[in-house]
Every structure is written in structure tokens, then in C-alpha cells.
Design a protein around this motif. Structure first.
Motif, PDB file in Angstrom:
ATOM      1  N   ARG A  40       0.837  -1.211   0.000  1.00 38.15           N
ATOM      2  CA  ARG A  40       0.000   0.000   0.000  1.00 38.15           C
ATOM      3  C   ARG A  40       0.867   1.255   0.000  1.00 38.15           C
ATOM      4  O   ARG A  40       2.012   1.233   0.420  1.00 38.15           O
ATOM      5  CB  ARG A  40      -0.901  -0.004   1.245  1.00 38.15           C
ATOM      6  N   GLN A  49      -3.068   3.220  10.910  1.00 38.28           N
ATOM      7  CA  GLN A  49      -2.191   2.377  10.078  1.00 38.28           C
ATOM      8  C   GLN A  49      -0.869   3.104   9.820  1.00 38.28           C
ATOM      9  O   GLN A  49       0.205   2.513   9.894  1.00 38.28           O
ATOM     10  CB  GLN A  49      -2.894   2.039   8.757  1.00 38.28           C
ATOM     11  N   TYR A 221     -12.445   2.395  -2.048  1.00 35.07           N
ATOM     12  CA  TYR A 221     -11.465   3.382  -2.513  1.00 35.07           C
ATOM     13  C   TYR A 221     -10.774   2.899  -3.782  1.00 35.07           C
ATOM     14  O   TYR A 221     -10.563   3.647  -4.713  1.00 35.07           O
ATOM     15  CB  TYR A 221     -10.382   3.624  -1.454  1.00 35.07           C
ATOM     16  N   LEU A 222     -10.341   1.626  -3.760  1.00 38.29           N
ATOM     17  CA  LEU A 222      -9.478   1.159  -4.847  1.00 38.29           C
ATOM     18  C   LEU A 222     -10.205   0.253  -5.837  1.00 38.29           C
ATOM     19  O   LEU A 222      -9.644  -0.146  -6.848  1.00 38.29           O
ATOM     20  CB  LEU A 222      -8.262   0.432  -4.263  1.00 38.29           C
ATOM     21  N   ASP A 227     -14.517  -0.827   1.417  1.00 37.03           N
ATOM     22  CA  ASP A 227     -14.079  -0.253   2.685  1.00 37.03           C
ATOM     23  C   ASP A 227     -15.270   0.060   3.583  1.00 37.03           C
ATOM     24  O   ASP A 227     -15.137   0.128   4.794  1.00 37.03           O
ATOM     25  CB  ASP A 227     -13.233   0.987   2.425  1.00 37.03           C
ATOM     26  N   GLY A 248      -8.496   1.436  10.566  1.00 36.67           N
ATOM     27  CA  GLY A 248      -8.856   1.005   9.219  1.00 36.67           C
ATOM     28  C   GLY A 248     -10.262   0.438   9.118  1.00 36.67           C
ATOM     29  O   GLY A 248     -10.664  -0.067   8.071  1.00 36.67           O
ATOM     30  N   GLY A 250     -13.044   1.960   9.009  1.00 38.11           N
ATOM     31  CA  GLY A 250     -13.926   2.736   8.134  1.00 38.11           C
ATOM     32  C   GLY A 250     -14.611   3.912   8.820  1.00 38.11           C
ATOM     33  O   GLY A 250     -15.535   4.508   8.259  1.00 38.11           O
ATOM     34  N   ARG A 256     -16.558  11.049   6.293  1.00 37.19           N
ATOM     35  CA  ARG A 256     -16.371  11.793   5.036  1.00 37.19           C
ATOM     36  C   ARG A 256     -17.598  11.692   4.136  1.00 37.19           C
ATOM     37  O   ARG A 256     -17.889  12.590   3.365  1.00 37.19           O
ATOM     38  CB  ARG A 256     -15.155  11.246   4.274  1.00 37.19           C
ATOM     39  N   GLU A 371     -11.437  11.982  16.289  1.00 41.15           N
ATOM     40  CA  GLU A 371     -10.385  11.845  17.300  1.00 41.15           C
ATOM     41  C   GLU A 371     -10.012  13.183  17.929  1.00 41.15           C
ATOM     42  O   GLU A 371      -8.929  13.715  17.745  1.00 41.15           O
ATOM     43  CB  GLU A 371      -9.165  11.147  16.687  1.00 41.15           C
TER      44      GLU A 371
HETATM   45  N1  LIG Z   1      -7.376   7.720   0.244  1.00 42.90           N
HETATM   46  C1  LIG Z   1      -7.440   6.390   0.393  1.00 42.90           C
HETATM   47  N2  LIG Z   1      -7.126   5.542  -0.623  1.00 42.90           N
HETATM   48  C2  LIG Z   1      -7.190   4.220  -0.488  1.00 42.90           C
HETATM   49  N3  LIG Z   1      -7.566   3.593   0.655  1.00 42.90           N
HETATM   50  C3  LIG Z   1      -7.903   4.351   1.709  1.00 42.90           C
HETATM   51  C4  LIG Z   1      -7.851   5.790   1.637  1.00 42.90           C
HETATM   52  N4  LIG Z   1      -8.224   6.282   2.838  1.00 42.90           N
HETATM   53  C5  LIG Z   1      -8.502   5.215   3.624  1.00 42.90           C
HETATM   54  N5  LIG Z   1      -8.307   4.054   2.949  1.00 42.90           N
HETATM   55  C6  LIG Z   1      -8.525   2.667   3.470  1.00 42.90           C
HETATM   56  O1  LIG Z   1      -9.903   2.527   3.844  1.00 42.90           O
HETATM   57  C7  LIG Z   1     -10.030   1.782   5.046  1.00 42.90           C
HETATM   58  C8  LIG Z   1     -10.803   2.594   6.067  1.00 42.90           C
HETATM   59  O2  LIG Z   1     -10.037   3.726   6.406  1.00 42.90           O
HETATM   60  P1  LIG Z   1     -10.506   4.823   7.464  1.00 42.90           P
HETATM   61  O3  LIG Z   1      -9.556   5.965   7.361  1.00 42.90           O
HETATM   62  O4  LIG Z   1     -11.950   5.080   7.272  1.00 42.90           O
HETATM   63  O5  LIG Z   1     -10.286   4.024   8.838  1.00 42.90           O
HETATM   64  P2  LIG Z   1     -10.519   4.488  10.358  1.00 42.90           P
HETATM   65  O6  LIG Z   1     -11.531   3.565  10.936  1.00 42.90           O
HETATM   66  O7  LIG Z   1     -10.799   5.942  10.402  1.00 42.90           O
HETATM   67  O8  LIG Z   1      -9.098   4.127  10.994  1.00 42.90           O
HETATM   68  P3  LIG Z   1      -8.190   4.919  12.106  1.00 42.90           P
HETATM   69  O9  LIG Z   1      -8.722   4.525  13.441  1.00 42.90           O
HETATM   70  O10 LIG Z   1      -6.825   4.317  11.909  1.00 42.90           O
HETATM   71  O11 LIG Z   1      -8.248   6.373  11.792  1.00 42.90           O
HETATM   72  C9  LIG Z   1      -8.588   1.416   5.471  1.00 42.90           C
HETATM   73  O12 LIG Z   1      -8.296   0.105   5.061  1.00 42.90           O
HETATM   74  C10 LIG Z   1      -7.720   2.428   4.746  1.00 42.90           C
HETATM   75  O13 LIG Z   1      -6.450   1.900   4.472  1.00 42.90           O
END
Ligand SMILES: Nc1ncnc2c1ncn2[C@@H]1O[C@H](COP(=O)(O)OP(=O)(O)OP(=O)(O)O)[C@@H](O)[C@H]1O
Ligand SMILES: [Mg+2]
Length: 478
Positions: A40, A49, A221-222, A227, A248, A250, A256, A371
Motif C-alpha cells: 500500500r 495504520q 477506494y481502490l 471499505d 482502518g 472505516g 467523510r 479523534e
Molecule cells: N485515500 C485512500 N485511498 C485508499 N484507501 C484508503 C484511503 N483512505 C482510507 N483508505 C482505506 O480505507 C479503510 C478505512 O479507512 P478509514 O480511514 O476510514 O479508517 P478508520 O476507521 O478511520 O481508521 P483509524 O482509526 O486508523 O483512523 C482502510 O483500510 C484504509 O487503508
């Protein structure tokens, strides 16, 4: 460009052989459980992450001394535990000296050999964990958190249940388990998993009027995996909600979507009863405000005051309104002395408050804070959370995303648990923290006081504060 390159960079620069570099990279993968992130791009990772990857990079270098500056502030509770156990391991196994800068007192108590308390540029206290944490008054004076295990054992000592203050949850469990409950039958079962109407901290019933409705939301995302997978939820006006879950999971992605920054692959979201799909982000910002996980992604003007003025000015609120609200918020966030200051000069906590302030001046119905308390000391944490509570009492709906389970139990009346893109639990803090199987699945663990109660046979499973613990304990033991 990739996580693997990032991990290899440090050891490669030490001039180690390719085999040795790869051996160390592999060890970082396994020990930090980040192998699935291998290919990644670091800048596309979730906040936590990224933090794990940067720890992995230093770990791969195996220096004689490692200084960790709040290494786990954005990690989920199990991730935190894992980092602390690795830190302990590298300390023991390789004899590496660890210097850890940390706000989480409950972790310090469990791991440190020596504690140094600093205040105003000077060493204020130093000594063993016992020596430092026996001076509770001095710590409290500095606005530092007292771990729940210590707070509880102080009360137990005051009332002569025990004869000295205990430090760790394990010690408290052992001591309390030695008591006999008066009525063994009362050995309480976990609270029934009935959905109760969430009651706000002050006993006020929030109105049950939906403000945000998410239905069948899916996001990728990809394009190779989802996700967010079919997320459904309703948030009501006046609720104080926490979204928790593994790094990670979500959480940020869901937020967002609610503010219209991402477009769903499927599903729909309404705010105040109207679909957001064809509304602009700017228009939506009147109704939903979002404070970024990293305040520096949000702050962009040259002074504190400009930052606060930007929102209302943009919404054409008029200068009288703007002047009034900016003054009020400057007081509330405690930055009136710094109105002219360049935001980059502020501390992390102050920047966090400024970022919140710049949302509050727009007076949206819903405030989402990603956060809010990472990297803050306890006094700052309580300040920020009290500010949110005040907004909540004025009728605003508050949603926080957090890894700090103690603020969840202190401030929120509803908790949403996310795991791998799905919403897996929804309930009050008491309901959530008794679901041990599900919590584990989501890399979560309750606060120490709940953990202590759950590990004493005669105590109920759903204790969420030291006060509550002590009251029940006295009733049972006499
Ligand atoms: N811009 C991006 N492009 C590709 N994948 C992404 C992107 N942003 C987030 N992800 C992936 O989407 C998933 C969810 O991410 P997200 O940021 O929503 O997690 P989170 O629950 O807020 O985690 P954390 O507690 O670490 O902030 C993860 O696997 C992350 O790697
Ligand atoms: Mg996040």
C-alpha cells in the motif's frame, strides 16, 4: 512509495545486507501485524495504520535507544496493547533502552521501570512507578490523569478494605477477589441486551427525531474490496454518539460520506430529511461540521482570528453576527490571547481547539469530531470534551470518533462499533462493553475499571466508572 520501501529505508541506510534488511522488514510486518499493508501507499492509509508503519520503520533499525513520542495516540486499544508489548519485548530481548513520552497513565503504570514527570521545562518528579504514583495530589495538581486502578485502590484503602495503594488492574483484581460478597446470589449477570432509550449524561432524554440517516452505504477506494459494506444507521437530534473500532475499520470514511466529501458507490444519506447526493459540500457545511482527524489538514489561514472568521464569512452571516460568534468562541476555546498568532505556533491541543472553534462558529446542527483528544494531556482532553458537552446541551448533535474508551463512557450516550467496514454493534456504553466477543472482533477493550469488574467473580459485567464500581462493591461486600 510503498509501505515495504518505507520499512526498508532505515535499515538500508545503515548499510546492512539485503538479506538482513529484508529479515528486519519481515519482523516489523509480523510483530506489528501490518503484512497486509505491504504494497500500500503510506499516504493512503488510515491514521492508525500510518502510525503502525512509522513504528515499524524505527523498529527495523534496532538502535540502542528508541525514543517514542506518543507512539500509540491514534491506535485502537488492542493495537496499543500490541505496541506496548513490542516495546517491552525489544527492551528485554535486545536490551534497547526505551524512552517513552506518553499521556496514558494506565499504560505507564503497567510497563515503565522509571517515571519522569516534567512541568514547565523542569523535571518535577522522578522515581519508580510506585514512588511517583503514590504522590497523587501532585499529579492531579498538574492536571494529569490518575489511572482508574489507582483511583479505585485509593478509595478501597481509605475505607480500610486494603492497606496500601495498588497500581495495576491485575493487583486490584487479586485484592478484590479475596472478599466474599454478602449475598452470593446477587452475583450479577450482565445487563440484558435490551435497547434502552439512551439517556444523556444529565438525565435529559434526547429527542428521537432523526437528523442523519444512512442506508445501504457502500464505498470502495481502490475498487478491489469494499471499505464500507452496507452501512445502515440513524442518528437522532441531540444525541452524543461515539464511533469506535479498529484502525482502518472505516470510521473516518463514514464521516467523510456524511459531510459529502466522498460519493457512495451505493446507498444514500439524508441530513435533516433531505438527501445529500445533490447538495454541495459548502451547502451541507451549514448543517454538518467536521473537525479533521489531523487539525493541520484543516487550519489554513494566517491567524487564529481569521481561522474562526472564515466559516461565518463564507456563509454570508453578516459582520455583526460574525464578530459576536468569533468573540464567544475565542473565549470558549481559550485562545483569546492568541487571536493574532500564526496557528502553526500553537500547541497540538490549541490547534485542535482552534480547528473545533472554526467549525463551531458556523453553528452547524451536527458536529463530527474525528479523534478530538489524540495527543492531548488529560486536562486538555476534559476541556475539549466539556466544550462538546456544552454544545450538546444547547441541542447540537455530537458525533466523536475515538480510541479513548474512557471518554466514551464519560460523555457518550450511544456507541456505534465498526469493524472491517461494517457496523457491528449499536447501544449504550453499558450494553457495548459487556459484549466481550464482539469487542475482541473489533480490536477493542473496555476501560480498566470495566475490565477489573469483569474479572472479579461477584461483580457485575457492566460497570463503567470508578464511582459505580465502588458503590456496588460496598453494597456487595459490606
Ligand atoms: N485515500 C485512500 N485511498 C485508499 N484507501 C484508503 C484511503 N483512505 C482510507 N483508505 C482505506 O480505507 C479503510 C478505512 O479507512 P478509514 O480511514 O476510514 O479508517 P478508520 O476507521 O478511520 O481508521 P483509524 O482509526 O486508523 O483512523 C482502510 O483500510 C484504509 O487503508
Ligand atoms: Mg480515522
Amino acid at each position: 512509495m510503498t509501505v515495504e520501501e518505507d520499512l526498508a529505508f532505515g535499515p538500508a541506510n545503515l548499510g546492512l545486507s539485503y538479506e538482513e534488511v529484508m529479515r528486519r522488514v519481515e519482523r516489523s510486518y509480523t510483530d506489528l501485524k501490518i503484512s497486509e499493508l505491504k504494497d500500500r501507499k503510506p499516504f493512503e492509509l488510515s491514521g492508525g495504520q500510518k502510525q503502525s508503519v512509522s513504528i515499524g520503520g524505527v523498529y527495523a533499525m534496532l538502535p540502542k535507544i528508541i525514543v517514542f513520542d506518543e507512539p500509540t495516540s491514534m491506535l485502537d486499544p488492542i493495537g496499543k496493547e500490541r505496541v506496548f508489548s513490542i516495546v517491552k519485548d525489544i527492551n528485554k530481548q535486545y536490551g534497547i533502552t526505551i524512552v517513552l513520552v506518553e499521556h496514558e497513565m494506565s499504560e505507564i503504570v503497567k510497563h515503565a521501570d522509571k517515571v519522569i514527570v516534567m512541568n514547565k521545562g523542569q523535571v518535577y518528579l522522578q522515581g519508580s512507578v510506585e514512588e511517583v504514583f503514590s504522590q497523587v495530589g501532585k499529579l492531579q495538581e498538574l492536571g494529569l490523569e490518575i489511572p482508574q486502578s489507582i483511583e479505585l485502590s485509593m478509595r478501597l484503602k481509605e475505607d480500610h478494605y486494603i492497606d496500601k495503594v495498588l497500581l495495576t488492574p491485575a493487583q486490584v483484581i487479586e485484592a478484590c477477589s479475596g472478599f466474599q460478597p454478602k449475598t452470593p446470589a446477587a452475583a450479577a449477570a450482565p445487563a440484558p441486551a435490551v435497547k434502552q432509550a439512551a439517556a444523556a449524561g444529565d438525565g435529559r432524554e434526547p429527542m428521537r427525531e432523526p437528523i442523519i440517516e444512512v442506508s445501504h452505504l457502500r464505498h470502495s477506494y481502490l475498487g478491489d474490496h469494499d471499505d464500507l459494506k452496507d452501512v445502515n444507521l440513524t442518528i437522532n437530534k441531540g444525541e452524543f454518539v461515539a464511533i469506535i473500532g479498529q484502525n482502518g475499520a472505516g470510521k473516518t470514511t463514514l464521516a467523510r460520506h456524511i459531510i459529502g466529501l466522498l460519493k457512495p458507490d451505493a446507498g444514500a444519506i439524508t441530513v435533516n430529511g433531505r438527501a445529500i447526493a445533490d447538495r454541495s459540500v459548502a451547502e451541507l457545511s451549514r448543517e454538518v461540521g467536521y473537525v479533521f482527524q489531523n487539525p493541520d489538514e484543516q487550519i489554513f489561514t494566517d491567524s487564529v482570528e481569521d481561522e474562526l472568521r472564515f466559516g461565518p464569512r463564507n456563509l454570508n452571516k453578516g459582520s455583526e453576527y460574525t464578530d459576536g460568534i468569533v468573540e464567544e468562541v475565542l473565549q470558549d476555546i481559550g485562545l483569546h490571547k492568541y487571536r493574532e498568532v500564526w496557528p502553526k505556533y500553537l500547541s497540538k491541543g490549541e490547534r485542535q481547539r482552534l480547528a473545533m472553534g472554526s467549525i463551531i462558529t458556523m453553528e452547524p446542527d451536527v458536529v463530527i469530531v474525528d479523534e478530538p483528544t489524540t495527543g492531548q494531556d488529560w486536562r486538555e482532553t476534559l476541556w475539549i470534551m466539556d466544550l462538546l458537552r456544552k454544545l450538546n446541551q444547547k441541542g447540537k448533535t455530537i458525533i466523536i470518533i475515538t480510541h479513548n474508551m474512557e471518554i466514551v463512557t464519560r460523555y457518550c450516550n450511544r456507541v456505534l462499533v465498526m469493524s472491517q467496514g461494517e457496523l457491528i454493534l449499536d447501544g449504550t456504553p453499558k450494553e457495548i462493553f459487556t459484549r466481550r466477543d464482539k469487542l475482541k472482533e473489533a480490536y477493542l477493550r473496555p476501560t480498566d475499571i470495566t475490565y477489573i469488574a469483569q474479572n472479579i467473580a461477584f461483580m457485575p459485567d457492566d460497570i463503567i466508572s470508578v464511582d459505580e464500581f465502588y458503590q456496588v462493591f460496598r453494597e456487595m461486600v459490606g
